[in-house]
Design a protein around this motif. Structure first.
Motif: not given
Length: 110
Positions: A90-98
């Motif tokens: 899967a595509f994974k989003v590493e989000n520093p805002n989450a």
């Protein structure tokens, strides 16, 4: 807009290129954020034919990641990666805002 706000990892770029080639489309991945999911917002991925004039564009290995301005507020500084594991690929989003995420990794809150 500053292109350094988003990053498409080389493995994600390679995966987008492979999918786009199979479908006969340009190698442009659109990331958007919608309300919903188990944590408040959810990521949505899709191939785009062309970037919109106000999209933020990040490019890796000739593959473009495009994000609309309203979604960009929620994913600014993110890295989009492609991860293969026993649970699937899967595509994974590493989000520093989450502030919080969920177990499935496709939903988050701020």
């Amino acid at each position: 807009m500053d292109q350094q706000n988003l990053t498409l990892s080389p493995s994600a770029a390679a995966r987008v290129a492979a999918i786009a080639e199979k479908q006969g489309k340009p190698a442009i991945l659109r990331l958007s954020v919608e309300g919903g999911g188990c944590s408040g917002f959810q990521y949505k991925f899709g191939l785009a034919d062309t970037p919109e004039p106000d999209d933020m564009i990040a490019e890796t290995d000739g593959v473009r990641l495009v994000v609309d301005p309203s979604s960009l507020d929620l994913v600014n500084g993110c890295v989009v990666d492609f991860v293969e594991s026993l649970g699937g690929a899967a595509f994974k989003v590493e989000n520093p805002n989450a502030a919080a995420g969920c177990g499935c990794g496709s939903s988050f809150s701020v």
